[in-house]
Design an enzyme around this catalytic site. Structure first.
Site, PDB file in Angstrom:
ATOM      1  N   ASP A  36       0.844  -1.191   0.000  1.00  0.00           N
ATOM      2  CA  ASP A  36       0.000   0.000   0.000  1.00  0.00           C
ATOM      3  C   ASP A  36       0.890   1.256   0.000  1.00  0.00           C
ATOM      4  O   ASP A  36       2.077   1.190   0.326  1.00  0.00           O
ATOM      5  CB  ASP A  36      -0.877  -0.043   1.262  1.00  0.00           C
ATOM      6  CG  ASP A  36      -1.724   1.181   1.413  1.00  0.00           C
ATOM      7  OD1 ASP A  36      -2.456   1.512   0.465  1.00  0.00           O
ATOM      8  OD2 ASP A  36      -1.639   1.827   2.484  1.00  0.00           O
TER       9      ASP A  36
ATOM     10  N   ASP B  21      -0.420   5.064   0.843  1.00  0.00           N
ATOM     11  CA  ASP B  21      -0.720   6.067   1.863  1.00  0.00           C
ATOM     12  C   ASP B  21      -0.832   5.413   3.239  1.00  0.00           C
ATOM     13  O   ASP B  21      -1.630   4.500   3.426  1.00  0.00           O
ATOM     14  CB  ASP B  21      -2.034   6.774   1.504  1.00  0.00           C
ATOM     15  CG  ASP B  21      -1.982   8.242   1.836  1.00  0.00           C
ATOM     16  OD1 ASP B  21      -1.418   8.584   2.898  1.00  0.00           O
ATOM     17  OD2 ASP B  21      -2.492   9.049   1.049  1.00  0.00           O
TER      18      ASP B  21
ATOM     19  N   LYS C 223      -9.306  -2.051  -3.389  1.00  0.00           N
ATOM     20  CA  LYS C 223      -9.221  -2.827  -2.152  1.00  0.00           C
ATOM     21  C   LYS C 223     -10.382  -2.478  -1.221  1.00  0.00           C
ATOM     22  O   LYS C 223     -10.679  -1.304  -1.081  1.00  0.00           O
ATOM     23  CB  LYS C 223      -7.903  -2.511  -1.429  1.00  0.00           C
ATOM     24  CG  LYS C 223      -6.664  -2.878  -2.198  1.00  0.00           C
ATOM     25  CD  LYS C 223      -5.383  -2.457  -1.448  1.00  0.00           C
ATOM     26  CE  LYS C 223      -5.044  -0.997  -1.631  1.00  0.00           C
ATOM     27  NZ  LYS C 223      -3.730  -0.632  -1.036  1.00  0.00           N
TER      28      LYS C 223
ATOM     29  N   ASP D 262      -1.629  -0.430   5.910  1.00  0.00           N
ATOM     30  CA  ASP D 262      -1.961   0.171   7.206  1.00  0.00           C
ATOM     31  C   ASP D 262      -3.449   0.113   7.514  1.00  0.00           C
ATOM     32  O   ASP D 262      -3.862   0.566   8.571  1.00  0.00           O
ATOM     33  CB  ASP D 262      -1.523   1.638   7.235  1.00  0.00           C
ATOM     34  CG  ASP D 262      -2.354   2.475   6.276  1.00  0.00           C
ATOM     35  OD1 ASP D 262      -2.378   2.146   5.072  1.00  0.00           O
ATOM     36  OD2 ASP D 262      -3.000   3.438   6.729  1.00  0.00           O
TER      37      ASP D 262
HETATM   38 MG   LIG Z   1      -3.071   3.040   3.323  1.00  0.00          MG
END
Ligand SMILES: [Mg+2]
Length: 264
Positions: free
Chosen positions: A7, A9, A179, A204
């Protein structure tokens, strides 16, 4: 051999700040020639723009290592073969991905599809137009379901919030690409060219990254550097109802745990 779907961000950067060990982690992947893709739900940027942004943060990757929900949406439409007329609600990254796949985005009515991503100039008129096309039978495709997204100035409404208004007005539920949808996950895994069981999904967000990894049969690692943090991880895991194989303070901690598991 393991592959990695990572991922962006909250995993490699937060807005305009790199996350500690992000650059070192990418170098570690490159040094060991481990296949990886950076998978983002953000539909607004092209892969080239993402790579440029990463370079500004000291993370050097080719644009081909970036896979966006816009690219996945274009691939999904290509596979459906319903038609090539698209009414787009979104930004440049989505438009470029659709046009690159041969879809007619401008002035095509009636459209076969309404394809929607984040549109930071969304208006009542755009809502009305999208709803009219859906009521007339266009297929609704949503790049990503995120209701909110992190920014330097706090959380902002995401593509999923715009979609909620379109669905409320039209009564049409979208096909979700990003996602945790297995659609983007399957395309990303296919690009890596490895069996899902050999692919680690690292992110995250329990609800998007980890859920997407679990439903796709991948191995999963949650990093506590973005949406999930050391303070909220228990709450996040309880609300998501999925459990990552590893929980890592950061990407350096991932390398340590991966190595301990006998990776490499
Ligand atoms: Mg993220």
């Amino acid at each position: 051999m393991n592959g990695f779907l990572i991922d962006l961000d909250g995993t490699l950067y937060r807005g305009h700040e790199p996350i500690p060990y992000a650059a070192a982690f990418i170098q570690w992947l490159q040094q060991h020639e481990l296949p990886y893709l950076l998978v983002t739900n953000n539909s607004s940027r092209t892969p080239e723009q993402v790579a440029e942004h990463l370079l500004e943060l000291g993370i050097e990757v080719p644009a081909t290592a970036v896979y966006t929900s816009s690219q996945a949406a274009a691939k999904y439409l290509t596979e459906q073969r319903v038609g090539n007329r698209v009414h787009m609600v979104g930004e440049a990254g989505l438009r470029i991905a659709l046009e690159a796949s041969g879809f007619a985005v401008e002035g095509t009515t009636p459209p076969d599809y309404v394809v929607q991503g984040i549109d930071r100039s969304f208006t009542y008129a755009k809502l009305t137009e999208a709803v009219r096309h859906l009521k007339a039978g266009a297929t609704y495709v949503l790049t990503n379901p995120d209701r909110m997204l992190p920014s330097d100035g706090g959380l902002l409404p995401g593509a999923g919030s715009l979609a909620a208004s379109i669905t409320a007005a039209s009564g049409v539920e979208p096909v979700v690409i990003g996602k945790p949808s297995p659609i983007i996950m399957a395309y990303a895994i296919e690009r890596l060219g490895l069996p899902a069981a050999d692919v680690w999904v690292i992110g995250d967000n329990v609800h998007t990254d980890i859920r997407g990894g679990v439903v796709s049969g991948c191995r999963t690692a949650l990093v506590l550097t973005g949406v999930a943090t050391a303070d909220n991880v228990h709450e996040q895991l309880a609300s998501a109802g999925v459990t990552p194989e590893l929980v890592c303070d950061d990407l350096a901690h991932f390398i340590a745990q991966f190595t301990e598991l006998g990776g490499l």
